[in-house]
Scaffold this motif. Structure first.
Motif, PDB file in Angstrom:
ATOM      1  N   UNK A 169     -20.088 -16.802   0.405  1.00  0.00           N
ATOM      2  CA  UNK A 169     -19.939 -16.933  -1.045  1.00  0.00           C
ATOM      3  C   UNK A 169     -19.302 -18.263  -1.441  1.00  0.00           C
ATOM      4  N   UNK A 170     -18.568 -18.892  -0.498  1.00  0.00           N
ATOM      5  CA  UNK A 170     -17.951 -20.192  -0.782  1.00  0.00           C
ATOM      6  C   UNK A 170     -18.931 -21.353  -0.623  1.00  0.00           C
ATOM      7  N   UNK A 171     -20.048 -21.111   0.080  1.00  0.00           N
ATOM      8  CA  UNK A 171     -20.961 -22.193   0.434  1.00  0.00           C
ATOM      9  C   UNK A 171     -21.496 -22.984  -0.762  1.00  0.00           C
ATOM     10  N   UNK A 172     -21.823 -22.336  -1.902  1.00  0.00           N
ATOM     11  CA  UNK A 172     -22.334 -23.130  -3.025  1.00  0.00           C
ATOM     12  C   UNK A 172     -21.321 -24.146  -3.564  1.00  0.00           C
TER      13      UNK A 172
ATOM     14  N   UNK B 294     -17.276 -12.731   6.778  1.00  0.00           N
ATOM     15  CA  UNK B 294     -18.273 -13.795   6.815  1.00  0.00           C
ATOM     16  C   UNK B 294     -19.077 -13.842   5.521  1.00  0.00           C
ATOM     17  N   UNK B 295     -19.301 -12.697   4.905  1.00  0.00           N
ATOM     18  CA  UNK B 295     -19.970 -12.696   3.601  1.00  0.00           C
ATOM     19  C   UNK B 295     -19.106 -13.426   2.574  1.00  0.00           C
TER      20      UNK B 295
ATOM     21  N   UNK C 117     -20.220 -10.994  16.259  1.00  0.00           N
ATOM     22  CA  UNK C 117     -19.570 -10.523  15.044  1.00  0.00           C
ATOM     23  C   UNK C 117     -19.272  -9.041  15.134  1.00  0.00           C
ATOM     24  N   UNK C 118     -18.379  -8.631  16.012  1.00  0.00           N
ATOM     25  CA  UNK C 118     -18.141  -7.205  16.173  1.00  0.00           C
ATOM     26  C   UNK C 118     -17.400  -6.608  14.992  1.00  0.00           C
ATOM     27  N   UNK C 119     -17.983  -5.561  14.440  1.00  0.00           N
ATOM     28  CA  UNK C 119     -17.250  -4.809  13.436  1.00  0.00           C
ATOM     29  C   UNK C 119     -17.540  -5.192  12.003  1.00  0.00           C
ATOM     30  N   UNK C 120     -17.376  -4.179  11.154  1.00  0.00           N
ATOM     31  CA  UNK C 120     -17.590  -4.360   9.723  1.00  0.00           C
ATOM     32  C   UNK C 120     -16.636  -5.390   9.129  1.00  0.00           C
ATOM     33  N   UNK C 121     -15.413  -5.467   9.657  1.00  0.00           N
ATOM     34  CA  UNK C 121     -14.433  -6.402   9.092  1.00  0.00           C
ATOM     35  C   UNK C 121     -14.938  -7.843   9.165  1.00  0.00           C
TER      36      UNK C 121
ATOM     37  N   UNK D  10     -28.067  -7.847   6.371  1.00  0.00           N
ATOM     38  CA  UNK D  10     -26.630  -7.996   6.587  1.00  0.00           C
ATOM     39  C   UNK D  10     -25.857  -7.869   5.274  1.00  0.00           C
ATOM     40  N   UNK D  11     -26.391  -8.459   4.228  1.00  0.00           N
ATOM     41  CA  UNK D  11     -25.718  -8.368   2.926  1.00  0.00           C
ATOM     42  C   UNK D  11     -25.679  -6.924   2.444  1.00  0.00           C
TER      43      UNK D  11
END
Length: 199
Positions: free
Chosen positions: A107-110, A102-103, A93-97, A164-165
């Motif tokens: 958020x879609x997982x629920x 991925x965050x 997962x290179x980079x802040x982007x 990570x969050x």
């Protein structure tokens, strides 16, 4: 679909995700990034959701290949290697982007059982690898004998997820989060003589 085409589309999905984020990502974005027509993407995947599930499986394989194994050397070194991989994850997962994107997926997982199931496999793999390493360390005497490997692994994986969050949402530095988690490991997992010897 041949392997080269599959890899090309999945790598294009990765780049487009970094640029657009999950919510705004379209098959047109992925097609453009891959240098293909939307129709050609549709030929292989009938929806963004189906393509993305394949993409998560692709990421899982890359991530699994990076994680140190429990039998790859002294448990202490393996634990630090695992923490380093999970905290920096520069190859997967290179980079802040990407972390930000991925965050957004998380958020879609629920609301999406399939995404939740795929993301759970990442969590379970990391948790089990952590537990195996800690259990091996307890067995060899490198880690404190009273440590419960499953509980310690659960705590560390929860800490990594939170780190990570916080990195994405609040801008906390990689160095700060790495130091905090490593200090926990040194103070609570290492056997007394090893903990005292740690600078």
């Amino acid at each position: 679909m041949d392997d080269d085409t599959a890899t090309e589309i999945l790598e294009a999905t990765y780049r487009a995700l970094c640029q657009q984020g999950y919510a705004d990502l379209t098959l047109e974005d992925i097609a453009s990034e891959a240098g293909r027509s939307k129709a050609s993407i549709h030929y292989h995947y009938d929806s963004k959701e189906n393509l993305f599930i394949e993409f998560l499986d692709y990421l899982y394989e890359r991530y699994a290949a990076q994680l140190p194994s429990a039998d790859g050397g002294p448990p202490r070194g393996q634990l630090y290697a695992l923490l380093g991989t999970a905290l920096t994850d520069e190859e997967a997962a290179p980079g802040q982007e990407f972390r930000t994107a991925l965050l957004g997926v998380t958020a879609q997982a629920p609301y999406d059982d399939t995404i939740r199931t795929r993301l759970a496999t990442f969590d379970e793999m990391l948790l089990e690898r952590m537990r195996e390493i800690i259990a091996a360390g307890v067995e060899t005497g490198e880690f404190t004998a009273t440590i419960e490997p499953a509980a310690a692994a659960e705590f560390l994986v929860t800490a990594l997820t939170g780190a990570h969050t916080r990195r994405v949402a609040a801008g906390h530095s990689t160095e700060t989060r790495s130091e905090a988690v490593t200090r926990y490991a040194e103070r609570h997992l290492l056997a007394d003589e090893l903990s005292e010897a740690t600078p």
